[in-house]
Design a protein around this motif. Structure first.
Motif, PDB file in Angstrom:
ATOM      1  N   LEU A 100       0.944  -1.458   0.330  1.00  0.00           N
ATOM      2  CA  LEU A 100      -0.116  -0.091   0.060  1.00  0.00           C
ATOM      3  C   LEU A 100       0.851   1.345  -0.138  1.00  0.00           C
ATOM      4  O   LEU A 100      -0.031   2.520   0.130  1.00  0.00           O
ATOM      5  N   THR A 101       1.678   1.143   0.070  1.00  0.00           N
ATOM      6  CA  THR A 101       2.778   2.613   0.349  1.00  0.00           C
ATOM      7  C   THR A 101       3.632   3.115  -1.294  1.00  0.00           C
ATOM      8  O   THR A 101       3.430   2.310  -1.586  1.00  0.00           O
ATOM      9  N   PRO A 102       3.106   4.593  -1.181  1.00  0.00           N
ATOM     10  CA  PRO A 102       3.322   5.300  -2.916  1.00  0.00           C
ATOM     11  C   PRO A 102       5.210   5.340  -2.882  1.00  0.00           C
ATOM     12  O   PRO A 102       5.763   4.787  -1.229  1.00  0.00           O
ATOM     13  N   ASP A 103       5.732   5.355  -3.655  1.00  0.00           N
ATOM     14  CA  ASP A 103       7.149   5.281  -3.582  1.00  0.00           C
ATOM     15  C   ASP A 103       7.512   6.667  -3.081  1.00  0.00           C
ATOM     16  O   ASP A 103       8.369   6.182  -2.182  1.00  0.00           O
ATOM     17  N   PHE A 104       7.333   7.186  -3.250  1.00  0.00           N
ATOM     18  CA  PHE A 104       7.416   8.602  -2.717  1.00  0.00           C
ATOM     19  C   PHE A 104       7.797   8.264  -0.854  1.00  0.00           C
ATOM     20  O   PHE A 104       8.736   9.183   0.002  1.00  0.00           O
ATOM     21  N   ALA A 105       6.633   7.709  -0.676  1.00  0.00           N
ATOM     22  CA  ALA A 105       7.082   7.424   0.722  1.00  0.00           C
ATOM     23  C   ALA A 105       7.953   6.411   1.172  1.00  0.00           C
ATOM     24  O   ALA A 105       7.762   5.595   2.964  1.00  0.00           O
ATOM     25  N   LEU A 106       7.848   4.889   0.626  1.00  0.00           N
ATOM     26  CA  LEU A 106       9.193   4.010   0.729  1.00  0.00           C
ATOM     27  C   LEU A 106      10.063   4.521   1.508  1.00  0.00           C
ATOM     28  O   LEU A 106      10.091   3.233   2.775  1.00  0.00           O
ATOM     29  N   PRO A 107      11.087   4.924   1.557  1.00  0.00           N
ATOM     30  CA  PRO A 107      11.744   5.534   2.290  1.00  0.00           C
ATOM     31  C   PRO A 107      11.725   5.860   3.391  1.00  0.00           C
ATOM     32  O   PRO A 107      12.387   5.195   4.608  1.00  0.00           O
ATOM     33  N   PHE A 108      10.429   6.683   3.791  1.00  0.00           N
ATOM     34  CA  PHE A 108      10.606   7.036   5.243  1.00  0.00           C
ATOM     35  C   PHE A 108       9.660   5.603   6.627  1.00  0.00           C
ATOM     36  O   PHE A 108       9.303   5.676   7.309  1.00  0.00           O
ATOM     37  N   VAL A 109       8.883   4.756   5.836  1.00  0.00           N
ATOM     38  CA  VAL A 109       8.347   3.465   6.014  1.00  0.00           C
ATOM     39  C   VAL A 109       9.444   2.554   6.459  1.00  0.00           C
ATOM     40  O   VAL A 109       9.742   1.837   7.300  1.00  0.00           O
ATOM     41  N   GLN A 110      10.777   2.254   5.754  1.00  0.00           N
ATOM     42  CA  GLN A 110      11.642   2.146   6.075  1.00  0.00           C
ATOM     43  C   GLN A 110      12.209   2.013   7.474  1.00  0.00           C
ATOM     44  O   GLN A 110      12.447   1.444   8.399  1.00  0.00           O
ATOM     45  N   LEU A 111      12.494   3.375   6.877  1.00  0.00           N
ATOM     46  CA  LEU A 111      13.105   4.380   7.845  1.00  0.00           C
ATOM     47  C   LEU A 111      12.630   3.925   9.804  1.00  0.00           C
ATOM     48  O   LEU A 111      13.007   3.552  10.597  1.00  0.00           O
ATOM     49  N   ALA A 112      10.880   4.371   9.680  1.00  0.00           N
ATOM     50  CA  ALA A 112      10.062   3.386  10.631  1.00  0.00           C
ATOM     51  C   ALA A 112      10.660   2.348  11.167  1.00  0.00           C
ATOM     52  O   ALA A 112       9.623   1.739  12.081  1.00  0.00           O
ATOM     53  N   ARG A 113      10.623   0.981  10.142  1.00  0.00           N
ATOM     54  CA  ARG A 113      10.510   0.216   9.855  1.00  0.00           C
ATOM     55  C   ARG A 113       8.923  -0.299  10.127  1.00  0.00           C
ATOM     56  O   ARG A 113       8.622  -1.401  10.639  1.00  0.00           O
ATOM     57  N   LEU A 114       8.428   0.056   9.358  1.00  0.00           N
ATOM     58  CA  LEU A 114       6.660   0.093   9.710  1.00  0.00           C
ATOM     59  C   LEU A 114       6.297  -1.520   8.207  1.00  0.00           C
ATOM     60  O   LEU A 114       5.765  -1.962   8.885  1.00  0.00           O
ATOM     61  N   ASP A 115       7.846  -1.701   7.269  1.00  0.00           N
ATOM     62  CA  ASP A 115       7.933  -3.068   7.094  1.00  0.00           C
ATOM     63  C   ASP A 115       8.439  -4.236   8.252  1.00  0.00           C
ATOM     64  O   ASP A 115       7.596  -5.245   7.359  1.00  0.00           O
ATOM     65  N   ARG A 116       8.858  -3.663   8.931  1.00  0.00           N
ATOM     66  CA  ARG A 116       9.389  -5.096   9.635  1.00  0.00           C
ATOM     67  C   ARG A 116       8.223  -4.606  11.306  1.00  0.00           C
ATOM     68  O   ARG A 116       8.975  -3.824  12.280  1.00  0.00           O
ATOM     69  N   PRO A 117       7.623  -4.891  11.727  1.00  0.00           N
ATOM     70  CA  PRO A 117       6.801  -4.120  12.450  1.00  0.00           C
ATOM     71  C   PRO A 117       6.837  -5.334  14.132  1.00  0.00           C
ATOM     72  O   PRO A 117       6.822  -4.848  15.154  1.00  0.00           O
TER      73      PRO A 117
END
Length: 311
Positions: A23-40
């Motif tokens: 569900l993450t758009p490309d522009f937001a992907l680095p921030f999702v990965q910084l916050a580890r939201l893809d690794r709960p």
């Protein structure tokens, strides 16, 4: 001209099929990965002692955990784990570039600037602050006191072979917060639970560090996985045994009960299963065993909570 491909859709220790990544758009992907939201798993492990202590406080009052506190700790764990990881990545960007598992993280890969990462860090910290201000004054100051431990943790791998102990001091803090949010004070039971979570964290983070032992040795990153070497299984077993014993003591001081004891026994069985799995584990197996600690932490919480509700 053709469109540039989507950068690094997932990192090696993420779940590539996760709903968050889809569900993450490309522009937001680095921030999702910084916050580890893809690794709960990180925020789940940070949350577990908070919920355990909230349930322990409820048990002491012969009731279940305060559900409002349960929700606040959920929000706070996600926000503060994300802030901590962003802070860690800012400090470790050069080290991360030298380790195979981390070199594609947003900062070492150049997919986000330091300034943008710092702004994101502040935004997450403000969410955590809003959660903290929802508690009583004692808990607010107790939460502020944790910031010193959080700040030094990313530096520990450079100066000691025990960075897992520093992580344990930080990740176990919720065991104090969950109790103080109810009583506006501390007691022996939450302190024992804190020590239990501390030993548990050293154990599971040693398992996590087994993934990087080879690369860490090359770049000079220290860890208990490297320190224990071939004795890692024994060391993790000892830390897990200490965690189990301390958790039992905390539960007994808070009122105990058959349901809580059953939850504790299942928790112990899970830890024993982990210890049996890590001998000679490859990185993929070490990661799976590490992630299974989500279940261990919430099993212990469930036992204590059900005792309060049903006992």
């Amino acid at each position: 001209m053709t469109a540039a491909p989507r950068p690094a859709a997932s990192l090696p220790d993420a779940r590539p099929a996760s709903l968050v990544l889809r569900l993450t758009p490309d522009f937001a992907l680095p921030f999702v990965q910084l916050a580890r939201l893809d690794r709960p798993i990180g925020w789940q492990l940070l949350l577990a002692p908070c919920w355990q202590a909230t349930a322990l406080a409820g048990l002491a009052l012969h009731r279940g955990p305060n559900l409002w506190h349960v929700l606040l700790f959920l929000i706070g764990a996600i926000a503060m784990r994300g802030a901590g990881c962003t802070y860690n990545d800012i400090l470790d960007r050069k080290l991360d570039a030298a380790v195979e598992r981390t070199r594609n993280r947003p900062l070492p890969a150049g997919r986000v600037t330091i300034g943008a990462a710092a702004a994101f860090l502040v935004a997450q910290a403000l969410v955590g602050l809003a959660v903290l201000l929802s508690f009583n004054r004692f808990s607010i100051w107790l939460g502020v006191a944790s910031l010193g431990v959080v700040a030094i943790y990313p530096l520990m791998k450079r100066v000691t072979s025990w960075p897992q102990a520093a992580l344990g001091l930080a990740f176990s803090w919720g065991a104090l917060m969950g109790w103080s949010a109810t009583f506006a004070s501390l007691a022996a039971a939450p302190i024992l639970l804190y020590l239990s979570a501390f030993a548990w964290t050293i154990g599971y983070d040693t398992i996590y560090a087994l993934q990087d032992a080879r690369d860490d040795a090359i770049v000079g990153i220290r860890s208990t996985a490297r320190l224990f070497g071939p004795r890692a299984q024994l060391a993790v077993g000892l830390f897990y045994a200490a965690s189990a014993a301390l958790a039992f003591a905390a539960i007994e001081l808070a009122g105990g009960g058959a349901i809580a004891l059953i939850g504790w026994l299942v928790f112990c069985s899970h830890l024993a299963w982990q210890v049996m799995r890590i001998e000679g584990a490859d990185p993929a197996t070490a990661l799976r065993v590490f992630r299974s600690n989500r279940d261990a932490g919430f099993i212990l919480f469930a036992g204590i909570a059900l005792e309060g509700w049903l006992g």
